[in-house]
Write a protein that holds these residues in place. Structure first.
Motif, PDB file in Angstrom:
ATOM      1  N   MET A 165       4.293   0.970 -53.393  1.00 11.14           N
ATOM      2  CA  MET A 165       4.233  -0.218 -54.226  1.00 11.14           C
ATOM      3  C   MET A 165       5.050  -1.362 -53.612  1.00 11.14           C
ATOM      4  O   MET A 165       4.599  -2.502 -53.609  1.00 11.14           O
ATOM      5  CB  MET A 165       4.741   0.143 -55.628  1.00 11.14           C
ATOM      6  CG  MET A 165       4.812  -1.024 -56.558  1.00 11.14           C
ATOM      7  SD  MET A 165       3.162  -1.588 -56.989  1.00 11.14           S
ATOM      8  CE  MET A 165       3.520  -2.701 -58.274  1.00 11.14           C
ATOM      9  N   LEU A 166       6.254  -1.054 -53.096  1.00  6.87           N
ATOM     10  CA  LEU A 166       7.097  -2.091 -52.493  1.00  6.87           C
ATOM     11  C   LEU A 166       6.388  -2.726 -51.297  1.00  6.87           C
ATOM     12  O   LEU A 166       6.407  -3.948 -51.139  1.00  6.87           O
ATOM     13  CB  LEU A 166       8.459  -1.517 -52.074  1.00  6.87           C
ATOM     14  CG  LEU A 166       9.411  -2.514 -51.406  1.00  6.87           C
ATOM     15  CD1 LEU A 166       9.722  -3.686 -52.331  1.00  6.87           C
ATOM     16  CD2 LEU A 166      10.687  -1.805 -50.990  1.00  6.87           C
ATOM     17  N   TYR A 167       5.752  -1.886 -50.475  1.00  7.93           N
ATOM     18  CA  TYR A 167       5.017  -2.401 -49.314  1.00  7.93           C
ATOM     19  C   TYR A 167       3.935  -3.387 -49.759  1.00  7.93           C
ATOM     20  O   TYR A 167       3.776  -4.450 -49.172  1.00  7.93           O
ATOM     21  CB  TYR A 167       4.412  -1.240 -48.521  1.00  7.93           C
ATOM     22  CG  TYR A 167       3.781  -1.658 -47.216  1.00  7.93           C
ATOM     23  CD1 TYR A 167       4.531  -1.690 -46.051  1.00  7.93           C
ATOM     24  CD2 TYR A 167       2.447  -2.033 -47.139  1.00  7.93           C
ATOM     25  CE1 TYR A 167       3.966  -2.078 -44.837  1.00  7.93           C
ATOM     26  CE2 TYR A 167       1.867  -2.426 -45.942  1.00  7.93           C
ATOM     27  CZ  TYR A 167       2.637  -2.439 -44.789  1.00  7.93           C
ATOM     28  OH  TYR A 167       2.076  -2.827 -43.608  1.00  7.93           O
ATOM     29  N   ALA A 168       3.204  -3.042 -50.810  1.00 14.50           N
ATOM     30  CA  ALA A 168       2.126  -3.910 -51.298  1.00 14.50           C
ATOM     31  C   ALA A 168       2.682  -5.244 -51.814  1.00 14.50           C
ATOM     32  O   ALA A 168       2.094  -6.302 -51.561  1.00 14.50           O
ATOM     33  CB  ALA A 168       1.341  -3.204 -52.401  1.00 14.50           C
ATOM     34  N   VAL A 169       3.809  -5.216 -52.500  1.00 20.97           N
ATOM     35  CA  VAL A 169       4.420  -6.447 -53.007  1.00 20.97           C
ATOM     36  C   VAL A 169       4.891  -7.319 -51.845  1.00 20.97           C
ATOM     37  O   VAL A 169       4.679  -8.534 -51.833  1.00 20.97           O
ATOM     38  CB  VAL A 169       5.585  -6.129 -53.977  1.00 20.97           C
ATOM     39  CG1 VAL A 169       6.386  -7.378 -54.307  1.00 20.97           C
ATOM     40  CG2 VAL A 169       5.050  -5.487 -55.253  1.00 20.97           C
TER      41      VAL A 169
ATOM     42  N   LYS B   2       3.734  -7.293 -48.776  1.00 20.35           N
ATOM     43  CA  LYS B   2       2.551  -7.804 -48.090  1.00 20.35           C
ATOM     44  C   LYS B   2       1.947  -8.972 -48.868  1.00 20.35           C
ATOM     45  O   LYS B   2       1.533  -9.978 -48.277  1.00 20.35           O
ATOM     46  CB  LYS B   2       1.520  -6.684 -47.910  1.00 20.35           C
ATOM     47  CG  LYS B   2       0.362  -7.054 -47.019  1.00 20.35           C
ATOM     48  CD  LYS B   2      -0.506  -5.833 -46.752  1.00 20.35           C
ATOM     49  CE  LYS B   2      -1.637  -6.150 -45.815  1.00 20.35           C
ATOM     50  NZ  LYS B   2      -2.464  -4.959 -45.545  1.00 20.35           N
TER      51      LYS B   2
END
Length: 156
Positions: free
Chosen positions: A1-5, A7
């Motif tokens: 989830m952190l990676y998606a935010v 990005k």
């Protein structure tokens, strides 16, 4: 989830930066050219001042999120016992992105200062010359930004 935010923040910052360059170059400047220099140059100064403030934030977000995402991918590879080989499109994006940041630094902290001094002194020829230099370097950055976008989209 952190990676998606991260990005998402990365991409939105690029949208602000590249989209702002398109707006300034293809819409604001041509419309402002119809005004005489004593009106046009302060207008462009005010618009660029606001835009450059947003770009400073965008550059910081792009740098931090891009670095974090590359670092995270490298860490995941190493933890899986694999070597980390950064993909070519990421390498192109990172190198050209850092170049864009350096060019923006020159625009914001050298050329825009010249424009600000010219506006304060109401020296319209100097202001026009500063705007011409800014336009040239913004155009270079716009091309680099579009090359990055095309590269990432075509190589993905």
């Amino acid at each position: 989830m952190l990676y998606a935010v991260l990005k998402l923040l990365h991409v939105l910052s690029i949208v602000v930066w590249v989209g702002g360059m398109v707006f300034a170059g293809f819409f604001l400047r041509p419309a402002a050219m119809q005004l005489p220099p004593p009106q046009r140059i302060p207008l462009m100064h005010g618009a660029l001042q606001r835009f450059f403030s947003a770009v400073v934030v965008a550059v910081l977000v792009v740098f931090v999120t891009g670095g974090w995402m590359i670092g995270r991918a490298a860490k995941d590879s190493v933890q899986a016992g694999l070597p980390f080989n950064m993909p070519l499109d990421w390498t192109i994006m990172a190198v050209l992105g850092v170049l864009m940041m350096a060019i923006f630094g020159h625009i914001r902290f050298a050329l825009f200062r010249r424009l600000s001094r010219a506006v304060a002194a109401q020296d319209w020829p100097a202001g026009g010359a500063a705007l011409a230099s800014i336009r040239t370097w913004v155009s270079v950055n716009l091309v680099l930004g579009l090359v990055i976008i095309a590269t990432v989209m075509l190589m993905a």
